[in-house]
Scaffold this motif. Sequence first.
Motif, PDB file in Angstrom:
ATOM      1  N   THR A 153      25.508  46.378  51.157  1.00  0.00           N
ATOM      2  CA  THR A 153      26.318  45.261  50.671  1.00  0.00           C
ATOM      3  C   THR A 153      26.787  45.553  49.252  1.00  0.00           C
ATOM      4  OG1 THR A 153      24.365  44.079  49.864  1.00  0.00           O
ATOM      5  CG2 THR A 153      25.128  43.537  52.090  1.00  0.00           C
ATOM      6  N   ALA A 154      27.880  44.917  48.878  1.00  0.00           N
ATOM      7  CA  ALA A 154      28.439  45.087  47.538  1.00  0.00           C
ATOM      8  C   ALA A 154      28.464  43.742  46.828  1.00  0.00           C
ATOM      9  CB  ALA A 154      29.841  45.668  47.614  1.00  0.00           C
ATOM     10  N   ALA A 155      28.232  43.776  45.512  1.00  0.00           N
ATOM     11  CA  ALA A 155      28.228  42.558  44.705  1.00  0.00           C
ATOM     12  C   ALA A 155      29.611  42.361  44.072  1.00  0.00           C
ATOM     13  CB  ALA A 155      27.158  42.639  43.630  1.00  0.00           C
ATOM     14  N   ALA A 156      30.646  42.509  44.891  1.00  0.00           N
ATOM     15  CA  ALA A 156      32.021  42.308  44.431  1.00  0.00           C
ATOM     16  C   ALA A 156      32.834  41.778  45.612  1.00  0.00           C
ATOM     17  CB  ALA A 156      32.615  43.622  43.921  1.00  0.00           C
ATOM     18  N   ASP A 157      33.805  40.966  45.309  1.00  0.00           N
ATOM     19  CA  ASP A 157      34.666  40.423  46.360  1.00  0.00           C
ATOM     20  C   ASP A 157      35.715  41.456  46.752  1.00  0.00           C
ATOM     21  OD1 ASP A 157      33.363  37.963  46.397  1.00  0.00           O
ATOM     22  OD2 ASP A 157      34.642  37.155  44.806  1.00  0.00           O
ATOM     23  N   VAL A 158      35.996  41.515  48.033  1.00  0.00           N
ATOM     24  CA  VAL A 158      37.020  42.422  48.536  1.00  0.00           C
ATOM     25  C   VAL A 158      38.374  41.736  48.405  1.00  0.00           C
ATOM     26  CG1 VAL A 158      37.895  43.588  50.611  1.00  0.00           C
ATOM     27  CG2 VAL A 158      35.442  43.532  50.147  1.00  0.00           C
ATOM     28  N   ARG A 159      39.356  42.511  47.992  1.00  0.00           N
ATOM     29  CA  ARG A 159      40.738  42.044  47.992  1.00  0.00           C
ATOM     30  C   ARG A 159      41.550  43.104  48.715  1.00  0.00           C
ATOM     31  NH1 ARG A 159      43.938  44.277  43.736  1.00  0.00           N
ATOM     32  NH2 ARG A 159      42.724  45.644  42.412  1.00  0.00           N
ATOM     33  N   THR A 160      42.725  42.780  49.132  1.00  0.00           N
ATOM     34  CA  THR A 160      43.549  43.775  49.814  1.00  0.00           C
ATOM     35  C   THR A 160      44.748  44.129  48.940  1.00  0.00           C
ATOM     36  OG1 THR A 160      44.769  42.069  51.014  1.00  0.00           O
ATOM     37  CG2 THR A 160      42.870  43.048  52.129  1.00  0.00           C
ATOM     38  N   ILE A 161      45.177  45.372  49.083  1.00  0.00           N
ATOM     39  CA  ILE A 161      46.358  45.845  48.366  1.00  0.00           C
ATOM     40  C   ILE A 161      47.325  46.446  49.363  1.00  0.00           C
ATOM     41  CG2 ILE A 161      45.133  46.248  46.186  1.00  0.00           C
ATOM     42  CD1 ILE A 161      45.136  49.263  46.902  1.00  0.00           C
ATOM     43  N   SER A 162      48.566  46.503  48.985  1.00  0.00           N
ATOM     44  CA  SER A 162      49.588  47.178  49.783  1.00  0.00           C
ATOM     45  C   SER A 162      49.795  48.558  49.195  1.00  0.00           C
ATOM     46  CB  SER A 162      50.904  46.395  49.733  1.00  0.00           C
ATOM     47  OG  SER A 162      50.734  45.139  50.328  1.00  0.00           O
TER      48      SER A 162
END
Length: 186
Positions: free
Chosen positions: A109-118
């Motif tokens: 697990t990661a202690a950061a939120d996932v965001r998406t990029i183009s």
Amino acid sequence: MNVFEYVRHSRKARLAAALLSLAALAACGEQPAKSASSPTTSFTENGVTVTLSVSDWHPPQGTLTAVFTPEEKGFHLYSTDLPATGIEGVGRPTAMDVTGVLRADGKLTAAADVRTISVPGVDAPVPVYPDGPVTTTLPIRADGNGEATVLLGYASCSSEEGCTIPVADHPVHLRLTDEGPAFGAH
């Protein structure tokens, strides 16, 4: 009472208080806290410094923590959930696995939120973490004492600078003994 008698008396009083505190803890079934620190090691490869540590070690289990820190500002790491070959060939997942006497006892697990990029030329959104360091944790369990290897993988990118060469299965050696885990060569 002169100064020398006072100092000798206060040392005896402090010693007596410390012994009484230890006795009270023992009577309650408590153990004094250990001052041993968690074993830690680090390496830098392809623009990212990785600091690896073992914490909460209660044989036969504990937690591996890896902090992935891009060396340059504006770089991000890819999500742990990214497919092994990326999205349409772009990116590599942030990964940690174990071999030898260790095995994963849960999911990374990661202690950061996932965001998406183009990404230009890629139809699907690409999941990444925000720019900067990312801390990941992996619950582990030992099958006994002996040798183990932690395998780390990652790639970092910047929307302006491009990507670094991905790192796959970078080995970090770990030895488990009755005294606990320690990093070092096999």
